[in-house]
Scaffold this active site. Structure first.
Site, short mmCIF file in Angstrom:
data_model
loop_
_atom_site.label_atom_id
_atom_site.label_comp_id
_atom_site.label_asym_id
_atom_site.label_seq_id
_atom_site.Cartn_x
_atom_site.Cartn_y
_atom_site.Cartn_z
N HIS A 1 20.65 25.68 0.46
CA HIS A 1 20.35 26.70 -0.55
C HIS A 1 20.32 28.09 0.08
O HIS A 1 20.74 29.07 -0.54
CB HIS A 1 19.02 26.39 -1.23
CG HIS A 1 18.79 27.19 -2.47
ND1 HIS A 1 19.62 27.09 -3.59
CD2 HIS A 1 17.85 28.10 -2.80
CE1 HIS A 1 19.19 27.91 -4.53
NE2 HIS A 1 18.13 28.54 -4.08
N ASP B 1 0.82 -1.23 0.00
CA ASP B 1 0.00 0.00 0.00
C ASP B 1 0.85 1.27 0.00
O ASP B 1 0.32 2.38 0.06
CB ASP B 1 -0.96 0.00 1.19
CG ASP B 1 -0.23 0.03 2.53
OD1 ASP B 1 1.02 -0.01 2.54
OD2 ASP B 1 -0.91 0.09 3.58
N GLY B 2 2.18 1.14 -0.07
CA GLY B 2 3.06 2.29 -0.16
C GLY B 2 3.67 2.74 1.15
O GLY B 2 4.55 3.59 1.15
N ASP C 1 25.21 32.70 -12.23
CA ASP C 1 24.46 33.88 -11.82
C ASP C 1 25.12 34.43 -10.56
O ASP C 1 26.00 33.79 -9.97
CB ASP C 1 22.98 33.57 -11.58
CG ASP C 1 22.77 32.41 -10.62
OD1 ASP C 1 23.47 32.36 -9.58
OD2 ASP C 1 21.92 31.55 -10.90
N ARG D 1 18.73 43.56 -18.36
CA ARG D 1 17.47 43.83 -19.04
C ARG D 1 17.69 44.92 -20.11
O ARG D 1 18.06 46.04 -19.81
CB ARG D 1 16.39 44.27 -18.04
CG ARG D 1 15.02 44.51 -18.68
CD ARG D 1 13.91 44.54 -17.66
NE ARG D 1 13.73 43.25 -17.00
CZ ARG D 1 13.06 42.23 -17.52
NH1 ARG D 1 12.53 42.35 -18.73
NH2 ARG D 1 12.93 41.11 -16.85
N LYS E 1 22.17 38.80 -15.61
CA LYS E 1 21.10 39.07 -16.55
C LYS E 1 20.90 40.59 -16.67
O LYS E 1 20.61 41.26 -15.68
CB LYS E 1 19.81 38.39 -16.10
CG LYS E 1 19.86 36.87 -16.21
CD LYS E 1 18.55 36.23 -15.81
CE LYS E 1 18.62 34.72 -15.95
NZ LYS E 1 17.36 34.05 -15.52
N ARG F 1 14.44 24.76 -0.17
CA ARG F 1 14.51 25.98 -0.98
C ARG F 1 13.37 26.96 -0.71
O ARG F 1 13.36 28.06 -1.25
CB ARG F 1 14.55 25.61 -2.47
CG ARG F 1 15.91 25.09 -2.90
CD ARG F 1 15.95 24.76 -4.38
NE ARG F 1 15.43 23.43 -4.66
CZ ARG F 1 15.37 22.90 -5.87
NH1 ARG F 1 15.76 23.59 -6.92
NH2 ARG F 1 14.90 21.68 -6.03
N GLN F 2 12.40 26.57 0.10
CA GLN F 2 11.30 27.49 0.46
C GLN F 2 11.46 27.86 1.92
O GLN F 2 10.87 27.27 2.82
CB GLN F 2 9.94 26.84 0.21
CG GLN F 2 8.75 27.70 0.61
CD GLN F 2 8.05 28.35 -0.57
OE1 GLN F 2 8.09 27.85 -1.68
NE2 GLN F 2 7.40 29.47 -0.33
N ASP G 1 27.87 25.61 -9.46
CA ASP G 1 26.59 25.98 -8.87
C ASP G 1 26.29 25.03 -7.72
O ASP G 1 26.91 23.96 -7.62
CB ASP G 1 25.47 25.93 -9.91
CG ASP G 1 24.38 26.96 -9.64
OD1 ASP G 1 24.34 27.52 -8.53
OD2 ASP G 1 23.55 27.19 -10.54
#
Length: 310
Positions: A129, A37-38, A167, A192, A190, A95-96, A237
């Protein structure tokens, strides 16, 4: 002599074995399986010492590996472990660490709370992170750097490198490696150009070193954009997921005449054919640490973990 038991979850068994070998400590045997059943089954084999180190990354499948880690910690406490160091080389959901939009779960905080409440006495990770994730814990924490073993790999495989951060967020990693190797580094930014047009360029800087004791590099020294011409460029990275940013960086470096491009990262998440995309873009080699298991996990972090546990 204090005996430290090393136990590796199913996501980090080889790494745990390598750490135990570095320390000359006992490696515990663990049985895990999944029911039809996992649901997860876990059994620790053998005697449990008072001091235990658990090593388990919580990468894909994140939920399964996280639940297994929590089961491990709680079970060890129940079986008599008095001090548990929890090493999570790669922290899933890490990462949050902020609520970027209203109503979002701060997943890094939830995971930190779960690990601590399960019985962890210390928490160790590698290149989180965001270092601020450590603030969610009320126990001692450490955020180790994988840059020294990555720098060693570069020294062994690349002649006359220039270290490239794809970056500005990765510039700190490039600076750290450049300082170890005594070479130049730069990053891509980056720019713009208009409402709907963004261009990524190599920034004309040496390193922007924050370290006050890095005397061997002059602050006013510049790396001309054309300095990648004829050089062995090494992109660094912390996490490579889809590989899109790396492919873009490879294209730009080749346009500026880089003789070859190597790619290194700490955590090889590598989803959606990322390895294929990076290699097809022209990377001479793609290497990562073994915080996560992958086809490119050729740089071991066992020694830096072992050193932190001593």
């Amino acid at each position: 002599m204090v005996i430290i038991l090393i136990i590796g979850g199913s996501a980090s068994q080889k790494l745990a074995a390598d750490v135990a070998k570095e320390l000359g400590e006992t490696l515990s045997s663990l049985e895990t399986k999944k029911f039809p059943d996992g649901e997860r089954y876990l059994r620790i084999k053998g005697e449990v010492e008072k001091d235990v180190t658990v090593i388990q990354s919580t990468g894909f499948p994140q939920d399964e590996h996280l639940i297994e880690l929590l089961f491990l910690i709680r079970t060890l406490k129940d079986l008599g472990a008095e001090h548990i160091k929890v090493v999570v080389p790669y922290l899933g959901y890490g990462r949050q660490e902020l609520r970027f939009k209203d109503g979002e779960a701060i997943s890094a905080q939830v995971v930190a709370n779960l690990i601590e409440e399960s019985g962890a006495d210390e928490f160790i990770s590698i290149n989180l992170h965001e270092d601020s994730v450590r603030d969610f814990f009320n126990i001692p924490t450490a955020n180790l750097s994988a840059m020294p073993p990555i720098a060693e790999y570069i020294a062994d495989n690349v002649e006359n490198p220039i270290i490239i951060a794809p970056d500005k967020g990765a510039l700190g990693f490039a600076e750290e490696i450049a300082e170890i190797l005594g070479c130049n580094c730069t990053y891509m930014s980056k720019i713009r150009l208009g409402p709907d047009k963004v261009e990524t360029r190599i920034v004309d800087v040496q390193c922007d070193f924050d370290s006050e004791d890095f005397d061997k590099v002059k602050k006013d020294s510049k790396v001309n954009i054309d300095s990648v011409n004829g050089k062995e460029a090494v992109i660094i990275d912390d996490i490579i997921a889809t590989g899109g940013t790396i492919v873009n960086a490879i294209d730009i470096l080749k346009e500026h005449g880089a003789r070859s491009v190597y790619v290194c990262c700490v955590h090889p998440v590598l989803v959606n054919d990322a390895v294929l995309k990076i290699c097809a873009a022209g990377a001479r080699d793609l290497a990562s640490t073994d915080t996560l298991r992958s086809d490119v996990s050729s740089i071991s972090v066992a020694k830096i973990i072992a050193d932190a546990l001593k």
